[in-house]
Scaffold this active site. Structure first.
Site, PDB file in Angstrom:
ATOM      1  N   GLY A  33       0.937  -1.195  -0.108  1.00 21.16           N
ATOM      2  CA  GLY A  33       0.028  -0.126  -0.044  1.00 21.16           C
ATOM      3  C   GLY A  33       1.020   1.197  -0.005  1.00 21.16           C
ATOM      4  O   GLY A  33       0.476   2.207  -0.760  1.00 21.16           O
ATOM      5  N   TYR A  34       1.906   1.198   0.769  1.00 19.75           N
ATOM      6  CA  TYR A  34       2.757   2.464   0.968  1.00 19.75           C
ATOM      7  C   TYR A  34       3.591   2.660  -0.477  1.00 19.75           C
ATOM      8  O   TYR A  34       3.450   3.790  -1.070  1.00 19.75           O
ATOM      9  CB  TYR A  34       3.836   2.007   2.111  1.00 19.75           C
ATOM     10  CG  TYR A  34       4.590   3.381   2.424  1.00 19.75           C
ATOM     11  CD1 TYR A  34       4.412   4.266   3.070  1.00 19.75           C
ATOM     12  CD2 TYR A  34       5.989   3.610   1.551  1.00 19.75           C
ATOM     13  CE1 TYR A  34       5.209   5.352   3.377  1.00 19.75           C
ATOM     14  CE2 TYR A  34       6.781   4.616   1.782  1.00 19.75           C
ATOM     15  CZ  TYR A  34       6.511   5.494   2.647  1.00 19.75           C
ATOM     16  OH  TYR A  34       7.458   6.427   2.995  1.00 19.75           O
TER      17      TYR A  34
END
Length: 257
Positions: free
Chosen positions: A161-162
């Protein structure tokens, strides 16, 4: 005789720094204040008085305004943008630094972690920049600085996600610069390398990962938050007036390895 202003002089400017309570955001706020800017510090848990960032900014003789916003909540981001529009003076500089991270292997990464990281690190950044940027476009001037990441270029491990969000920030920086460069608004991003902050505590505590990271950095050390502040001053100042859509690495040479 009055001394000539340098291209890095931010006297009379108002800078908004999100994620200003600690780490990179704190260092950037202090660096901008040292260059002459008054600061609006924003964080989900920023103290109304007595914050470390507030103390550092006011010690430099600058005004400091603390604001709170949960960047995972779109309604709060909208309220923040409205509040910034009611300060009685325009926002000259917006530093989009607020961020979060969630670590889990991709095959086990929860939807909730994905949604939260994308909301804080990408969606809220666009919303706030769009609303603050609208005023900059009307005035024909402004500086917007995103905090990207090495993972804007690389995949990372256990942070899907990051990585997706920071890759999105790289694209958003270029997209906004394409639209706004000719209208007096600079949009750029800093690409910090591995910085010793709370977000990287787990990596630094892992002797194997820590050694692998340091061995990969030509400068031979983790960055400090203060290492990032100079790049922010440059991108916020008139020294960068012809810099648009740039992703400026401050990484100890990592990307050049």
């Amino acid at each position: 005789m009055t001394a000539a202003r340098t291209p890095f002089d931010l006297s009379g400017k108002l800078a908004v720094v999100t994620g200003a309570r600690r780490g990179i955001g704190l260092a950037i706020a202090e660096g901008l204040a040292a260059a002459g800017a008054d600061i609006v510090g924003v964080s989900a848990s920023l103290e109304e008085s007595g914050s470390e960032v507030g103390k550092r900014v006011t010690a430099l003789g600058r005004d400091f305004t603390p604001l709170r916003a949960d960047f995972a909540d779109r309604a709060e981001v909208a309220r923040l943008a409205a509040t910034l529009g009611e300060l009685g003076r325009p926002v000259d500089i917006l530093v989009n630094n607020a961020g979060t991270i969630a670590r889990a292997p991709a095959a086990e990464h929860p939807d909730s972690d994905w949604d939260h990281v994308l909301a804080v690190n990408l969606s809220s950044q666009f919303m706030l920049t769009r609303d603050v940027g609208r005023g900059m476009l009307e005035r024909g001037r402004g500086k917007i600085v995103f905090t990207a990441s090495l993972l804007s270029f690389q995949g990372g491990i256990n942070v899907p996600g990051y990585t997706a969000a920071k890759s999105g920030i790289a694209g958003l920086t270029r997209a906004l610069a394409n639209e706004w460069a000719g209208r007096g608004v600079n949009v750029n991003a800093i690409v910090p390398g591995y910085v010793a902050t709370d977000n990287t505590q787990a990596l630094r505590a892992d002797p194997v990962r820590n050694a692998a990271i340091v061995d990969r950095i030509p400068a031979g050390r983790w960055a400090t938050p203060e290492d990032i502040a100079g790049a922010a001053v440059f991108l916020a100042s008139s020294a960068s007036d012809y810099v648009h859509g740039a992703l400026l690495p401050v990484d100890g040479g990592w990307l050049g390895r």
